[in-house]
Design a protein around this motif. Structure first.
Motif, PDB file in Angstrom:
ATOM      1  N   LEU A 173       3.872   5.113  -7.259  1.00  0.00           N
ATOM      2  CA  LEU A 173       3.541   4.859  -8.658  1.00  0.00           C
ATOM      3  C   LEU A 173       2.403   5.766  -9.102  1.00  0.00           C
ATOM      4  CD1 LEU A 173       3.516   0.957  -8.582  1.00  0.00           C
ATOM      5  CD2 LEU A 173       5.360   2.449  -9.354  1.00  0.00           C
ATOM      6  N   PRO A 174       2.564   6.426 -10.232  1.00  0.00           N
ATOM      7  CA  PRO A 174       1.463   7.264 -10.725  1.00  0.00           C
ATOM      8  C   PRO A 174       0.253   6.376 -11.056  1.00  0.00           C
ATOM      9  CG  PRO A 174       3.441   7.523 -12.085  1.00  0.00           C
ATOM     10  CD  PRO A 174       3.730   6.474 -11.083  1.00  0.00           C
ATOM     11  N   GLY A 175      -0.880   6.695 -10.488  1.00  0.00           N
ATOM     12  CA  GLY A 175      -2.089   5.925 -10.737  1.00  0.00           C
ATOM     13  C   GLY A 175      -2.136   4.593 -10.006  1.00  0.00           C
ATOM     14  N   GLY A 176      -1.236   4.391  -9.069  1.00  0.00           N
ATOM     15  CA  GLY A 176      -1.200   3.114  -8.353  1.00  0.00           C
ATOM     16  C   GLY A 176      -2.452   2.847  -7.551  1.00  0.00           C
ATOM     17  N   TYR A 177      -3.018   3.890  -6.972  1.00  0.00           N
ATOM     18  CA  TYR A 177      -4.218   3.711  -6.154  1.00  0.00           C
ATOM     19  C   TYR A 177      -5.486   3.579  -7.001  1.00  0.00           C
ATOM     20  CZ  TYR A 177      -1.507   4.820  -1.982  1.00  0.00           C
ATOM     21  OH  TYR A 177      -0.592   4.805  -0.960  1.00  0.00           O
ATOM     22  N   GLN A 178      -5.407   3.889  -8.290  1.00  0.00           N
ATOM     23  CA  GLN A 178      -6.569   3.752  -9.161  1.00  0.00           C
ATOM     24  C   GLN A 178      -6.713   2.332  -9.705  1.00  0.00           C
ATOM     25  OE1 GLN A 178      -4.606   6.624  -9.304  1.00  0.00           O
ATOM     26  NE2 GLN A 178      -6.219   7.655  -8.144  1.00  0.00           N
ATOM     27  N   SER A 179      -5.702   1.496  -9.530  1.00  0.00           N
ATOM     28  CA  SER A 179      -5.796   0.108  -9.987  1.00  0.00           C
ATOM     29  C   SER A 179      -6.716  -0.675  -9.064  1.00  0.00           C
ATOM     30  CB  SER A 179      -4.400  -0.526 -10.008  1.00  0.00           C
ATOM     31  OG  SER A 179      -3.911  -0.672  -8.689  1.00  0.00           O
ATOM     32  N   GLY A 184      -4.904  -1.352  -5.910  1.00  0.00           N
ATOM     33  CA  GLY A 184      -4.846  -0.130  -5.112  1.00  0.00           C
ATOM     34  C   GLY A 184      -6.153   0.146  -4.394  1.00  0.00           C
ATOM     35  N   GLN A 185      -7.270  -0.049  -5.076  1.00  0.00           N
ATOM     36  CA  GLN A 185      -8.576   0.179  -4.462  1.00  0.00           C
ATOM     37  C   GLN A 185      -8.836  -0.821  -3.334  1.00  0.00           C
ATOM     38  OE1 GLN A 185     -10.890   2.719  -5.093  1.00  0.00           O
ATOM     39  NE2 GLN A 185      -9.058   3.508  -6.083  1.00  0.00           N
ATOM     40  N   PHE A 186      -8.429  -2.066  -3.539  1.00  0.00           N
ATOM     41  CA  PHE A 186      -8.580  -3.085  -2.496  1.00  0.00           C
ATOM     42  C   PHE A 186      -7.738  -2.736  -1.272  1.00  0.00           C
ATOM     43  CE2 PHE A 186      -6.929  -7.040  -0.577  1.00  0.00           C
ATOM     44  CZ  PHE A 186      -8.119  -7.534  -0.062  1.00  0.00           C
ATOM     45  N   LEU A 187      -6.496  -2.326  -1.503  1.00  0.00           N
ATOM     46  CA  LEU A 187      -5.606  -1.983  -0.392  1.00  0.00           C
ATOM     47  C   LEU A 187      -6.072  -0.729   0.342  1.00  0.00           C
ATOM     48  CD1 LEU A 187      -2.116  -2.853  -1.894  1.00  0.00           C
ATOM     49  CD2 LEU A 187      -3.401  -4.104  -0.160  1.00  0.00           C
ATOM     50  N   ILE A 188      -6.650   0.206  -0.379  1.00  0.00           N
ATOM     51  CA  ILE A 188      -7.212   1.392   0.274  1.00  0.00           C
ATOM     52  C   ILE A 188      -8.308   0.981   1.251  1.00  0.00           C
ATOM     53  CG2 ILE A 188      -8.718   3.394  -0.121  1.00  0.00           C
ATOM     54  CD1 ILE A 188      -7.028   3.998  -2.602  1.00  0.00           C
ATOM     55  N   ARG A 189      -9.171   0.049   0.822  1.00  0.00           N
ATOM     56  CA  ARG A 189     -10.274  -0.392   1.688  1.00  0.00           C
ATOM     57  C   ARG A 189      -9.788  -1.101   2.944  1.00  0.00           C
ATOM     58  NH1 ARG A 189     -13.855  -2.488  -3.007  1.00  0.00           N
ATOM     59  NH2 ARG A 189     -12.102  -3.862  -3.024  1.00  0.00           N
ATOM     60  N   TYR A 226       0.832  -1.206   0.000  1.00  0.00           N
ATOM     61  CA  TYR A 226       0.000   0.000   0.000  1.00  0.00           C
ATOM     62  C   TYR A 226       0.869   1.259   0.000  1.00  0.00           C
ATOM     63  CZ  TYR A 226      -3.272   3.472   1.941  1.00  0.00           C
ATOM     64  OH  TYR A 226      -4.019   4.591   2.173  1.00  0.00           O
ATOM     65  N   PHE A 227       1.918   1.256   0.809  1.00  0.00           N
ATOM     66  CA  PHE A 227       2.813   2.413   0.860  1.00  0.00           C
ATOM     67  C   PHE A 227       3.608   2.559  -0.434  1.00  0.00           C
ATOM     68  CE2 PHE A 227       2.939   1.374   5.620  1.00  0.00           C
ATOM     69  CZ  PHE A 227       1.777   2.089   5.847  1.00  0.00           C
ATOM     70  N   LEU A 228       4.041   1.447  -0.987  1.00  0.00           N
ATOM     71  CA  LEU A 228       4.812   1.504  -2.234  1.00  0.00           C
ATOM     72  C   LEU A 228       3.960   1.982  -3.410  1.00  0.00           C
ATOM     73  CD1 LEU A 228       6.977  -1.733  -1.969  1.00  0.00           C
ATOM     74  CD2 LEU A 228       7.713   0.639  -1.638  1.00  0.00           C
ATOM     75  N   LEU A 229       2.662   1.704  -3.377  1.00  0.00           N
ATOM     76  CA  LEU A 229       1.783   2.163  -4.456  1.00  0.00           C
ATOM     77  C   LEU A 229       1.719   3.684  -4.532  1.00  0.00           C
ATOM     78  CD1 LEU A 229      -1.301  -0.242  -4.503  1.00  0.00           C
ATOM     79  CD2 LEU A 229       0.466   0.027  -6.228  1.00  0.00           C
TER      80      LEU A 229
END
Length: 99
Positions: A33-39, A42-47, A27-30
């Motif tokens: 990355l540009p757009g890492g949280y939009q994958s 990334g969305q799963f790890l945000i939750r 999650y921290f490494l994402l």
């Protein structure tokens, strides 16, 4: 019998903590990355990671543009593992003594 159940429960909790620790690092490494949280990853790890890390963001102020809340969250998870280890160590001793 009781010792086996405790052992399985202990292993599940410790493995769960290890998997969550790895999820936090990814999650921290994402964030690098540009757009890492939009994958979808990334969305799963945000939750699953943001509620835990967000708790620490309320108490740990950022230094300039760098937030140390993630680092504090990761270290605190290590201390939770130490606490689980201590509790189960006492439980194992009790079961051996009385069971």
């Amino acid at each position: 019998m009781g010792l086996q159940i405790l052992s399985v429960l202990y292993n599940l909790i410790m493995q769960g903590l290890q998997v969550y620790r790895i999820a936090l690092v990814v999650y921290f490494l994402l964030s690098w990355l540009p757009g890492g949280y939009q994958s979808s990853l990334g969305q799963f790890l945000i939750r699953i990671c943001e509620p835990y890390v967000g708790f620490f963001r309320r108490f740990v102020p950022p230094i300039g543009m760098i937030s140390l809340a993630g680092l504090v969250a990761l270290f605190s998870l290590t201390f939770v593992g130490y606490g689980v280890n201590a509790v189960f160590s006492m439980l194992f001793n009790l079961v051996r003594q009385f069971g």
